[in-house]
Design a protein around this motif. Sequence first.
Motif, PDB file in Angstrom:
ATOM      1  N   ALA A   1       4.660  15.213   3.460  1.00 19.28           N
ATOM      2  CA  ALA A   1       4.161  15.267   2.086  1.00 19.28           C
ATOM      3  C   ALA A   1       5.262  14.982   1.070  1.00 19.28           C
ATOM      4  CB  ALA A   1       3.534  16.631   1.810  1.00 19.28           C
ATOM      5  N   PHE A   2       6.524  15.134   1.468  1.00 19.98           N
ATOM      6  CA  PHE A   2       7.647  14.910   0.560  1.00 19.98           C
ATOM      7  C   PHE A   2       8.142  13.461   0.591  1.00 19.98           C
ATOM      8  CE2 PHE A   2       7.617  19.436   1.001  1.00 19.98           C
ATOM      9  CZ  PHE A   2       8.174  19.948  -0.156  1.00 19.98           C
ATOM     10  N   THR A   3       7.558  12.632   1.434  1.00 23.36           N
ATOM     11  CA  THR A   3       8.064  11.273   1.629  1.00 23.36           C
ATOM     12  C   THR A   3       8.079  10.473   0.339  1.00 23.36           C
ATOM     13  OG1 THR A   3       7.154  11.335   3.875  1.00 23.36           O
ATOM     14  CG2 THR A   3       7.829   9.190   3.019  1.00 23.36           C
ATOM     15  N   GLU A   4       6.972  10.485  -0.378  1.00 22.65           N
ATOM     16  CA  GLU A   4       6.853   9.698  -1.608  1.00 22.65           C
ATOM     17  C   GLU A   4       7.908  10.102  -2.634  1.00 22.65           C
ATOM     18  OE1 GLU A   4       5.847   7.903  -5.231  1.00 22.65           O
ATOM     19  OE2 GLU A   4       5.430   7.274  -3.179  1.00 22.65           O
ATOM     20  N   THR A   5       8.052  11.403  -2.868  1.00 18.73           N
ATOM     21  CA  THR A   5       8.990  11.865  -3.891  1.00 18.73           C
ATOM     22  C   THR A   5      10.436  11.631  -3.475  1.00 18.73           C
ATOM     23  OG1 THR A   5       7.393  13.585  -4.461  1.00 18.73           O
ATOM     24  CG2 THR A   5       9.599  13.802  -5.368  1.00 18.73           C
ATOM     25  N   ALA A   6      10.752  11.911  -2.212  1.00 16.39           N
ATOM     26  CA  ALA A   6      12.127  11.722  -1.744  1.00 16.39           C
ATOM     27  C   ALA A   6      12.535  10.258  -1.811  1.00 16.39           C
ATOM     28  CB  ALA A   6      12.271  12.254  -0.324  1.00 16.39           C
ATOM     29  N   ALA A   7      11.612   9.359  -1.483  1.00 17.72           N
ATOM     30  CA  ALA A   7      11.924   7.928  -1.469  1.00 17.72           C
ATOM     31  C   ALA A   7      12.199   7.382  -2.861  1.00 17.72           C
ATOM     32  CB  ALA A   7      10.782   7.145  -0.827  1.00 17.72           C
ATOM     33  N   ARG A   8      11.818   8.133  -3.895  1.00 20.96           N
ATOM     34  CA  ARG A   8      12.069   7.695  -5.270  1.00 20.96           C
ATOM     35  C   ARG A   8      13.516   7.935  -5.698  1.00 20.96           C
ATOM     36  NH1 ARG A   8       7.771   7.798  -9.455  1.00 20.96           N
ATOM     37  NH2 ARG A   8       5.861   7.131  -8.445  1.00 20.96           N
ATOM     38  N   GLY A   9      14.259   8.702  -4.922  1.00 20.85           N
ATOM     39  CA  GLY A   9      15.652   8.958  -5.273  1.00 20.85           C
ATOM     40  C   GLY A   9      16.474   7.680  -5.261  1.00 20.85           C
ATOM     41  N   MET A  10      17.420   7.577  -6.161  1.00 21.31           N
ATOM     42  CA  MET A  10      18.253   6.381  -6.261  1.00 21.31           C
ATOM     43  C   MET A  10      19.073   6.188  -4.990  1.00 21.31           C
ATOM     44  SD  MET A  10      20.982   5.410  -9.267  1.00 21.31           S
ATOM     45  CE  MET A  10      21.986   6.864  -8.936  1.00 21.31           C
TER      46      MET A  10
ATOM     47  N   ILE B   1      -4.315   4.569   4.216  1.00 23.10           N
ATOM     48  CA  ILE B   1      -3.686   5.421   5.230  1.00 23.10           C
ATOM     49  C   ILE B   1      -3.092   4.572   6.348  1.00 23.10           C
ATOM     50  CG2 ILE B   1      -4.181   7.127   7.029  1.00 23.10           C
ATOM     51  CD1 ILE B   1      -6.215   8.367   5.059  1.00 23.10           C
ATOM     52  N   GLU B   2      -3.820   3.557   6.769  1.00 22.93           N
ATOM     53  CA  GLU B   2      -3.317   2.685   7.833  1.00 22.93           C
ATOM     54  C   GLU B   2      -2.063   1.928   7.397  1.00 22.93           C
ATOM     55  OE1 GLU B   2      -6.734   0.341   8.697  1.00 22.93           O
ATOM     56  OE2 GLU B   2      -7.573   1.802  10.119  1.00 22.93           O
ATOM     57  N   LEU B   3      -2.005   1.539   6.121  1.00 21.78           N
ATOM     58  CA  LEU B   3      -0.804   0.871   5.622  1.00 21.78           C
ATOM     59  C   LEU B   3       0.410   1.793   5.694  1.00 21.78           C
ATOM     60  CD1 LEU B   3      -2.043  -1.186   2.532  1.00 21.78           C
ATOM     61  CD2 LEU B   3      -0.879  -2.077   4.556  1.00 21.78           C
ATOM     62  N   PHE B   4       0.230   3.044   5.296  1.00 20.21           N
ATOM     63  CA  PHE B   4       1.339   3.997   5.395  1.00 20.21           C
ATOM     64  C   PHE B   4       1.742   4.207   6.851  1.00 20.21           C
ATOM     65  CE2 PHE B   4      -0.137   5.609   1.131  1.00 20.21           C
ATOM     66  CZ  PHE B   4       1.027   5.277   0.462  1.00 20.21           C
ATOM     67  N   ARG B   5       0.761   4.350   7.712  1.00 24.82           N
ATOM     68  CA  ARG B   5       1.071   4.556   9.133  1.00 24.82           C
ATOM     69  C   ARG B   5       1.859   3.378   9.699  1.00 24.82           C
ATOM     70  NH1 ARG B   5      -3.792   3.766  13.052  1.00 24.82           N
ATOM     71  NH2 ARG B   5      -3.305   1.660  12.303  1.00 24.82           N
ATOM     72  N   ASP B   6       1.419   2.162   9.390  1.00 29.73           N
ATOM     73  CA  ASP B   6       2.054   0.982   9.971  1.00 29.73           C
ATOM     74  C   ASP B   6       3.430   0.708   9.370  1.00 29.73           C
ATOM     75  OD1 ASP B   6      -0.244   0.735  11.447  1.00 29.73           O
ATOM     76  OD2 ASP B   6      -1.108  -0.861  10.210  1.00 29.73           O
ATOM     77  N   ASN B   7       3.566   0.901   8.053  1.00 36.75           N
ATOM     78  CA  ASN B   7       4.844   0.610   7.402  1.00 36.75           C
ATOM     79  C   ASN B   7       5.897   1.669   7.692  1.00 36.75           C
ATOM     80  OD1 ASN B   7       4.891  -1.820   5.273  1.00 36.75           O
ATOM     81  ND2 ASN B   7       2.808  -1.003   5.388  1.00 36.75           N
ATOM     82  N   LEU B   8       5.479   2.916   7.821  1.00 34.85           N
ATOM     83  CA  LEU B   8       6.432   4.005   8.032  1.00 34.85           C
ATOM     84  C   LEU B   8       6.524   4.427   9.493  1.00 34.85           C
ATOM     85  CD1 LEU B   8       5.532   6.181   4.910  1.00 34.85           C
ATOM     86  CD2 LEU B   8       7.445   4.604   5.178  1.00 34.85           C
TER      87      LEU B   8
ATOM     88  N   ASP C   1      -0.939  12.695   4.684  1.00 28.14           N
ATOM     89  CA  ASP C   1      -0.157  13.502   3.740  1.00 28.14           C
ATOM     90  C   ASP C   1       0.543  12.614   2.711  1.00 28.14           C
ATOM     91  OD1 ASP C   1      -0.770  15.997   4.832  1.00 28.14           O
ATOM     92  OD2 ASP C   1       0.859  15.884   6.287  1.00 28.14           O
ATOM     93  N   ILE C   2       1.085  11.492   3.167  1.00 24.42           N
ATOM     94  CA  ILE C   2       1.785  10.581   2.263  1.00 24.42           C
ATOM     95  C   ILE C   2       0.793   9.929   1.307  1.00 24.42           C
ATOM     96  CG2 ILE C   2       3.232   8.524   2.138  1.00 24.42           C
ATOM     97  CD1 ILE C   2       4.165   9.292   5.029  1.00 24.42           C
ATOM     98  N   PHE C   3      -0.367   9.545   1.823  1.00 24.50           N
ATOM     99  CA  PHE C   3      -1.417   8.975   0.977  1.00 24.50           C
ATOM    100  C   PHE C   3      -1.766   9.938  -0.148  1.00 24.50           C
ATOM    101  CE2 PHE C   3      -5.715   8.313  -0.415  1.00 24.50           C
ATOM    102  CZ  PHE C   3      -5.912   6.936  -0.403  1.00 24.50           C
ATOM    103  N   GLN C   4      -1.953  11.212   0.189  1.00 24.66           N
ATOM    104  CA  GLN C   4      -2.328  12.198  -0.822  1.00 24.66           C
ATOM    105  C   GLN C   4      -1.245  12.356  -1.879  1.00 24.66           C
ATOM    106  OE1 GLN C   4      -5.241  13.640  -1.179  1.00 24.66           O
ATOM    107  NE2 GLN C   4      -4.585  14.774  -3.003  1.00 24.66           N
ATOM    108  N   SER C   5       0.009  12.360  -1.439  1.00 24.34           N
ATOM    109  CA  SER C   5       1.120  12.491  -2.381  1.00 24.34           C
ATOM    110  C   SER C   5       1.190  11.289  -3.316  1.00 24.34           C
ATOM    111  CB  SER C   5       2.429  12.642  -1.605  1.00 24.34           C
ATOM    112  OG  SER C   5       3.528  12.737  -2.481  1.00 24.34           O
ATOM    113  N   ARG C   6       1.032  10.085  -2.764  1.00 23.26           N
ATOM    114  CA  ARG C   6       1.062   8.882  -3.599  1.00 23.26           C
ATOM    115  C   ARG C   6      -0.152   8.838  -4.526  1.00 23.26           C
ATOM    116  NH1 ARG C   6       4.536   5.653  -6.131  1.00 23.26           N
ATOM    117  NH2 ARG C   6       3.584   3.648  -6.610  1.00 23.26           N
ATOM    118  N   TYR C   7      -1.293   9.293  -4.032  1.00 22.77           N
ATOM    119  CA  TYR C   7      -2.499   9.361  -4.863  1.00 22.77           C
ATOM    120  C   TYR C   7      -2.258  10.227  -6.097  1.00 22.77           C
ATOM    121  CZ  TYR C   7      -7.062  11.128  -6.389  1.00 22.77           C
ATOM    122  OH  TYR C   7      -8.144  11.511  -7.146  1.00 22.77           O
ATOM    123  N   GLU C   8      -1.668  11.404  -5.900  1.00 25.40           N
ATOM    124  CA  GLU C   8      -1.408  12.298  -7.030  1.00 25.40           C
ATOM    125  C   GLU C   8      -0.420  11.668  -8.004  1.00 25.40           C
ATOM    126  OE1 GLU C   8      -2.990  14.877  -7.808  1.00 25.40           O
ATOM    127  OE2 GLU C   8      -4.126  15.231  -5.959  1.00 25.40           O
ATOM    128  N   CYS C   9       0.556  10.964  -7.471  1.00 25.18           N
ATOM    129  CA  CYS C   9       1.525  10.277  -8.329  1.00 25.18           C
ATOM    130  C   CYS C   9       0.830   9.233  -9.201  1.00 25.18           C
ATOM    131  CB  CYS C   9       2.601   9.631  -7.459  1.00 25.18           C
ATOM    132  SG  CYS C   9       3.750   8.579  -8.365  1.00 25.18           S
TER     133      CYS C   9
END
Length: 257
Positions: free
Chosen positions: A153-162, A211-218, A227-235
């Motif tokens: 669930a933290f993937t989206e936010t952590a990946a935004r770090g410089m 969801i499949e895009l996140f699964r395949d890319n990550l 979990d990542i989809f939901q986090s990106r959705y909220e963003c």
Amino acid sequence: MTPKPTLTERRSPWVVFTSRADPWLASETAALVQRNGLVLRLDGREMRDAASVFRTFARELSFVGYFGHNWMALVDCLQDWHGPGHGNQDIAILIDHADDLLDADFLGMLVSVFVDAAFKSNLRLDADGELYEWRQRIAQHFIFLLDHTAPAAFTETAARGMDVAVALSEGRLLATLTEWPGSDPGSAPWTAGPLAFADDEILNGLIMQGIELFRDNLRCSIHEAMDIFQSRYECLRRERPADFTVSRAEYGKGFYS
């Protein structure tokens, strides 16, 4: 292949998000202490904003009195730490009860600070990335311990770090630095930058495709991808609310129900 995280070796990944019940943590902290390393614990519930992050680290790590209480000063104090170990002992900094940081607007910056500081400490570099001939290398790593939130669930936010790249491995979220010579490449399985490759699917309610895009890319499990989809959705709901084709109340009908 994603490297297995360690607390005793001077290598990446520098930051790990994992469950507090992860057996890896007990094994690695025990090994670190056996090697005369330090394990310091901070309470993530105290880190409500940037100012409280600075206060918590200054207090718990005994920063110098002239610590500037800003992000660059935090990098400097962490990568050239002079606390109880006087800069000579390997160290793991554990952030307990880190679940609430999921919604913190400073989390990406905090992860960026951690990977930068740890990279320089482990490789004996100064603030400009130049080699410190006289300074001893120390293993320094940061662990976010989660009580109930999935690390993915933290993937989206952590990946935004410089200059931060992330990867999911064995149920853990790993973070490293991408922009310095000798750091891990930003190529697969590491992913850097905002996870925007499924934005069209999210905005148009194409949930399974997203969801499949996140699964395949990550290269993660379907549950982690959800979990990542939901986090990106909220963003996207916060940043691009007008671009959604349906309301929050209507979103996901027929998929989640």
